[in-house]
Design a protein around this motif. Structure first.
Motif, PDB file in Angstrom:
ATOM      1  N   ARG A  76      11.995  44.517  61.406  1.00 50.78           N
ATOM      2  CA  ARG A  76      12.908  44.237  60.295  1.00 50.78           C
ATOM      3  C   ARG A  76      13.129  45.527  59.525  1.00 50.78           C
ATOM      4  O   ARG A  76      12.194  46.252  59.216  1.00 50.78           O
ATOM      5  CB  ARG A  76      12.317  43.161  59.408  1.00 50.78           C
ATOM      6  N   VAL A  77      14.388  45.783  59.240  1.00 44.78           N
ATOM      7  CA  VAL A  77      14.761  47.057  58.628  1.00 44.78           C
ATOM      8  C   VAL A  77      15.565  46.820  57.368  1.00 44.78           C
ATOM      9  O   VAL A  77      16.424  45.941  57.323  1.00 44.78           O
ATOM     10  CB  VAL A  77      15.605  47.898  59.611  1.00 44.78           C
ATOM     11  N   ARG A  78      15.291  47.592  56.378  1.00 46.04           N
ATOM     12  CA  ARG A  78      16.076  47.532  55.152  1.00 46.04           C
ATOM     13  C   ARG A  78      16.416  48.948  54.720  1.00 46.04           C
ATOM     14  O   ARG A  78      15.570  49.829  54.696  1.00 46.04           O
ATOM     15  CB  ARG A  78      15.294  46.850  54.040  1.00 46.04           C
ATOM     16  N   LYS A  79      17.670  49.120  54.380  1.00 48.89           N
ATOM     17  CA  LYS A  79      18.105  50.422  53.877  1.00 48.89           C
ATOM     18  C   LYS A  79      18.354  50.300  52.392  1.00 48.89           C
ATOM     19  O   LYS A  79      19.256  49.594  51.965  1.00 48.89           O
ATOM     20  CB  LYS A  79      19.382  50.842  54.605  1.00 48.89           C
ATOM     21  N   SER A  80      17.543  50.974  51.602  1.00 49.77           N
ATOM     22  CA  SER A  80      17.721  50.865  50.160  1.00 49.77           C
ATOM     23  C   SER A  80      18.521  52.035  49.623  1.00 49.77           C
ATOM     24  O   SER A  80      19.027  51.995  48.512  1.00 49.77           O
ATOM     25  CB  SER A  80      16.365  50.763  49.466  1.00 49.77           C
ATOM     26  N   SER A  81      18.643  53.105  50.408  1.00 51.38           N
ATOM     27  CA  SER A  81      19.509  54.226  50.055  1.00 51.38           C
ATOM     28  C   SER A  81      19.807  54.968  51.352  1.00 51.38           C
ATOM     29  O   SER A  81      19.152  54.729  52.351  1.00 51.38           O
ATOM     30  CB  SER A  81      18.830  55.144  49.040  1.00 51.38           C
ATOM     31  N   PRO A  82      20.793  55.873  51.348  1.00 52.49           N
ATOM     32  CA  PRO A  82      21.115  56.565  52.601  1.00 52.49           C
ATOM     33  C   PRO A  82      19.915  57.299  53.199  1.00 52.49           C
ATOM     34  O   PRO A  82      19.828  57.460  54.403  1.00 52.49           O
ATOM     35  CB  PRO A  82      22.202  57.559  52.185  1.00 52.49           C
ATOM     36  N   GLN A  83      18.978  57.747  52.351  1.00 54.47           N
ATOM     37  CA  GLN A  83      17.831  58.489  52.867  1.00 54.47           C
ATOM     38  C   GLN A  83      16.629  57.600  53.134  1.00 54.47           C
ATOM     39  O   GLN A  83      15.702  57.992  53.818  1.00 54.47           O
ATOM     40  CB  GLN A  83      17.392  59.578  51.873  1.00 54.47           C
ATOM     41  N   GLN A  84      16.641  56.419  52.534  1.00 52.56           N
ATOM     42  CA  GLN A  84      15.441  55.582  52.557  1.00 52.56           C
ATOM     43  C   GLN A  84      15.607  54.396  53.498  1.00 52.56           C
ATOM     44  O   GLN A  84      16.469  53.556  53.287  1.00 52.56           O
ATOM     45  CB  GLN A  84      15.170  55.079  51.143  1.00 52.56           C
ATOM     46  N   THR A  85      14.797  54.363  54.529  1.00 53.76           N
ATOM     47  CA  THR A  85      14.824  53.243  55.458  1.00 53.76           C
ATOM     48  C   THR A  85      13.431  52.648  55.562  1.00 53.76           C
ATOM     49  O   THR A  85      12.478  53.353  55.891  1.00 53.76           O
ATOM     50  CB  THR A  85      15.289  53.704  56.857  1.00 53.76           C
ATOM     51  N   SER A  86      13.313  51.372  55.252  1.00 57.81           N
ATOM     52  CA  SER A  86      12.022  50.705  55.386  1.00 57.81           C
ATOM     53  C   SER A  86      12.009  49.926  56.687  1.00 57.81           C
ATOM     54  O   SER A  86      12.935  49.181  56.981  1.00 57.81           O
ATOM     55  CB  SER A  86      11.786  49.728  54.235  1.00 57.81           C
TER      56      SER A  86
END
Ligand SMILES: [Zn+2]
Length: 78
Positions: free
Chosen positions: A27-37
């Protein structure tokens, strides 16, 4: 998927992305262009052909799959 997991999934803005090489589903979440969880499940860790370690915290093929998903617009910044 349990109810709690489903709620977390819906509320957290996580998208499922599968590694094109090893089929590990994370499961992936992008909270900002640089930040990928990226959330690894036990199942995904077992499925992935690339051993995860401190030096290589993620599957590089999965990384490419995530980049593809972002390019395709399947994964947007929350
Ligand atoms: Zn993989």
């Amino acid at each position: 998927m349990t109810l709690t997991e489903r709620q977390e999934y819906l509320e957290g803005g996580y998208e499922k992305v599968a590694c094109t090489r090893c089929d590990a589903l994370v499961r992936v979440r992008k909270s900002s262009p640089q930040q990928t969880s990226v959330q690894w499940t036990t199942q995904a860790e077992k499925t992935c052909v690339n051993p995860l370690s401190a030096l290589v915290p993620t599957c590089l093929d999965l990384r490419a799959s995530i980049d593809d998903a972002i390019r395709d617009g399947r994964l947007g910044v929350i």
